[in-house]
Write an enzyme that holds these catalytic residues in place. Structure first.
Site, PDB file in Angstrom:
ATOM      1  N   LYS A 168     -24.349  82.530  35.660  1.00 44.37           N
ATOM      2  CA  LYS A 168     -24.768  82.130  34.324  1.00 44.37           C
ATOM      3  C   LYS A 168     -23.543  81.745  33.498  1.00 44.37           C
ATOM      4  O   LYS A 168     -22.496  82.402  33.569  1.00 44.37           O
ATOM      5  CB  LYS A 168     -25.510  83.265  33.631  1.00 44.37           C
ATOM      6  N   HIS A 299     -37.109  77.360  41.521  1.00 46.02           N
ATOM      7  CA  HIS A 299     -36.731  78.403  40.570  1.00 46.02           C
ATOM      8  C   HIS A 299     -37.463  79.662  40.997  1.00 46.02           C
ATOM      9  O   HIS A 299     -38.690  79.718  40.982  1.00 46.02           O
ATOM     10  CB  HIS A 299     -37.121  78.042  39.137  1.00 46.02           C
TER      11      HIS A 299
END
Length: 348
Positions: A168, A299
């Site tokens: 991230k 995802h």
């Protein structure tokens, strides 16, 4: 065979290990479970992760139970696309995209699970599989981890046999991102894939600036650099960057992907099984992307592995680290396909 009853149940509890991305903490585990029963005695089920707020699963469950499921009673569960069309018409006035699509997805997945169980085969066989294993990477680089923590989880992913890791970014200044990404690169080596995910945190100018910097560190893709619905922004950004753009998890239904794919705004399309509309829409999105030579990476994992098995343009299934008691090991960085009837997945 006819649908006779639909049961909906919910759970919502705090996560044992909350995680953070650039825009939010993910600190609750909310689940909505749907079970579709038939007069043939065959039942299909789905479980949908939904919501960080305690009330969110109940809101979704109420929509499914009170609006969607009454329309299913008496239907033939084989007619999955026909049921999808009916539910889209039913929810059109309130807006099908959003919560309604997540509810339709829960039903869609339960119907596919039912078909597989009725025929005694996993769903990937019904979709027409192209491969028996799926390459996988580990999403381990959450922002609550410091650099030392990032290094530990990245090393563990490599020990478990993953082909790469995702980190991230966007929770702080670019210098912080670069420090974290560089640390992970040192741990995983030059040959493993390293992806970065901004979770829609940037505007166009910042996405361009940071994208060039991530590219210099050898990243495979930049995920969700812009707000999900900014199709033109993604197209402009892709024209300026050599680094591939990955996006799609926050788009609803196949039509939301059409202009993005056709316009060249995505290099790796990433539908979310819940938001895209379930197995049916994800499979259609994957085939649409294949027509434009655009890669497909899920995802999330779990039941999505059945769709990935059936697409010609699959490159990755997303996964967390394998638990200590995992029933499988990765071979050449790949998950094997599940062999149970229905829609089960290894990393549900």
């Amino acid at each position: 065979m006819k649908i006779t009853k639909v049961d909906v149940s919910v759970t919502s509890e705090p996560k044992r290990h909350p995680v953070r991305d650039a825009i939010q903490w993910l600190d609750r585990d909310g689940q909505v479970r749907v079970q579709i029963h038939t007069d043939a005695g065959v039942t299909g089920a789905s479980s949908t992760y939904f919501g960080r707020e305690q009330s969110s699963p109940m809101i979704l469950a109420t929509l499914i139970e009170q609006q969607l499921t009454p329309a299913l009673i008496g239907d033939d569960p084989v007619l999955i696309r026909g049921i999808r069309a009916k539910l889209r018409r039913l929810t059109d006035y309130q807006g099908t995209a959003g919560l309604s699509t997540i509810g339709i997805s829960a039903i869609d997945q339960a119907l596919w699970d039912l078909q597989g169980k009725a025929l005694g085969v996993p769903v990937w066989q019904l979709l027409g599989a192209q491969r028996m294993t799926i390459p996988t990477y580990a999403m381990v680089g959450w922002l609550e981890l410091d650099v030392a923590g990032l290094e530990r989880v990245s090393a563990r992913a490599m020990e478990q046999g993953f082909r790469g890791v995702k980190v991230k970014v966007g929770g702080g200044p670019l210098s912080e991102d670069l420090q974290r990404v560089a640390a992970v690169r040192r741990v995983i080596g030059d040959d493993a894939d390293l992806m970065v995910d901004a979770n829609q945190a940037f505007d166009y100018a910042e996405a361009l600036r940071r994208g060039r910097a991530y590219d210099d560190l050898g990243c495979r893709w930049l995920e969700e650099p812009l707000p999900a619905d900014d199709t033109l922004g993604h197209i402009r950004l892709a024209e300026k960057l050599d680094l591939q753009i990955a996006t799609g998890e926050n788009r609803y239904g196949q039509q939301a992907f059409r202009d993005l794919i056709a316009g060249g705004g995505v290099g790796v399309v990433q539908p979310d099984l819940r938001r895209a509309g379930g197995v049916t829409d994800c499979h259609e999105i994957g085939l649409l992307a294949a027509g434009f030579n655009v890669s497909y990476a899920s995802h999330g994992g779990g039941a999505h592995i059945h769709v990935l098995a059936a697409l010609p343009n699959t490159i990755y299934v997303e996964s967390g680290l394998l638990p200590d008691n995992s029933p499988i090991t990765l071979t050449d960085g790949c998950y094997p396909l599940p062999d149970q009837p229905g829609l089960s997945g290894w990393n549900d």
